[in-house]
Design an enzyme around this catalytic site. Structure first.
Site, mmCIF file in Angstrom:
data_model
loop_
_atom_site.group_PDB
_atom_site.id
_atom_site.type_symbol
_atom_site.label_atom_id
_atom_site.label_comp_id
_atom_site.label_asym_id
_atom_site.label_seq_id
_atom_site.Cartn_x
_atom_site.Cartn_y
_atom_site.Cartn_z
ATOM 1 C CE LYS A 168 -4.045 2.031 2.221
ATOM 2 N NZ LYS A 168 -5.126 1.826 3.406
ATOM 3 C CG LEU A 169 3.458 2.360 3.427
ATOM 4 C CD1 LEU A 169 4.527 1.926 4.275
ATOM 5 C CD2 LEU A 169 3.079 3.909 3.511
#
Length: 301
Positions: A168-169
């Site tokens: 996600k990052l």
């Protein structure tokens, strides 16, 4: 897959959580399913989803005592830890007839170490399943609700929840890079004498539909306080996680360093910018180029 006996709760109605909760409640209403239970620390934020049929809880116990599938969408790592600590305490006090198993779907953008520790805590103390990645049986159970109600597809990351947080990052890093590129390009165009309408026409014709068009339009219209998708405070939080991961892995991430500088400048220079959309960081480049932070004042409604 999920059944009509399932009850859903949603905790955290911020920029990402509220649209998700609205989509869930809209789906439940159209499918004649029990209403979504929602909770937010600032109670007034429950109003828009209440208006379409959701039930607003006034505390976390009310939110989860009748729900077995619980979404959380929270601002940062501290908020996630605080809410889950309280959730686990409340669950110990709830007297379920059959001690029903609960599935948690954690959607916040947090550090991999935080989500890993959280999974251990939840599964050890309450024997629950938490999903970012995670227990495949739980994922399969709620998958028909995730797609297409909340998104167009899933991107499996396996059982390792730390890998899911990194995934996600990484996605947010791509968005950060896009914002940095647009900020530089639009400022360069203005300083070179090109009209904003010409720049927006180019972005619309070449990159539509895309995040280029979305953020390019926000920058050109300076609509930083309208439809805030991700604010400066949360942007700095994500950049901090990215920089820490980069340090731990020995990776050079100059765009993250630039964005950290530009977002911090925007927050310090422009009053109230910490709650503006993170695309307002174009203002830091404008000032460095001899232009005002904005061509107009952001008007408050």
């Amino acid at each position: 897959m999920s059944s009509n006996s399932d009850r859903y709760a949603f905790i955290g109605l911020g920029a990402m959580g509220l649209p998700m909760a609205i989509n869930l409640q809209t789906h439940f209403s159209s499918s004649n399913l029990p209403p979504l239970i929602v909770y937010n620390r600032t109670f007034s934020k429950t109003q828009s989803v209440k208006e379409i049929g959701a039930i607003a809880a006034t505390n976390l116990k009310q939110a989860i005592e009748n729900a077995n599938i619980i979404f959380t969408s929270l601002a940062n790592d501290d908020a996630v830890n605080q809410v889950y600590d309280q959730l686990l305490k409340e669950l110990e006090l709830i007297n379920d007839n059959n001690k029903k198993k609960r599935i948690f779907i954690e959607t916040s953008t947090i550090h991999p170490a935080t989500i890993s520790a959280l999974r251990e805590k939840v599964e050890k103390d309450a024997q629950l399943s938490i999903i970012t990645s995670g227990n495949q049986g739980a994922i399969d159970y709620i998958l028909p609700l995730l797609v297409p109600v909340l998104g167009k597809q899933t991107l499996p990351a396996g059982d390792d929840v730390k890998k899911a947080a990194k995934y996600k990052l990484m996605g947010n890093y791509f968005v950060l890079g896009t914002i940095e590129l647009l900020s530089e390009g639009i400022t360069f165009a203005e300083k070179s004498g090109l009209e904003k309408e010409m720049v927006l026409e180019y972005i619309s014709s070449v990159y539509s539909p895309s995040i280029y068009l979305h953020y390019g339009t926000k920058m050109i219209e300076e609509s930083f306080d309208k439809d805030v998708g991700f604010n400066v405070t949360n942007g700095l939080k994500d950049i901090g996680h990215i920089q820490q991961l980069a340090k731990d892995s020995g990776t050079h991430v100059p765009i993250a360093d630039l964005m950290n500088k530009h977002l911090n400048y925007s927050k310090d220079y422009e009053p109230g910018a910490d709650n503006y959309d993170w695309s307002c960081m174009i203002g830091s480049l404008r000032v460095a180029s001899g232009l005002p932070f904005m061509n107009k004042n952001v008007k408050k409604e």
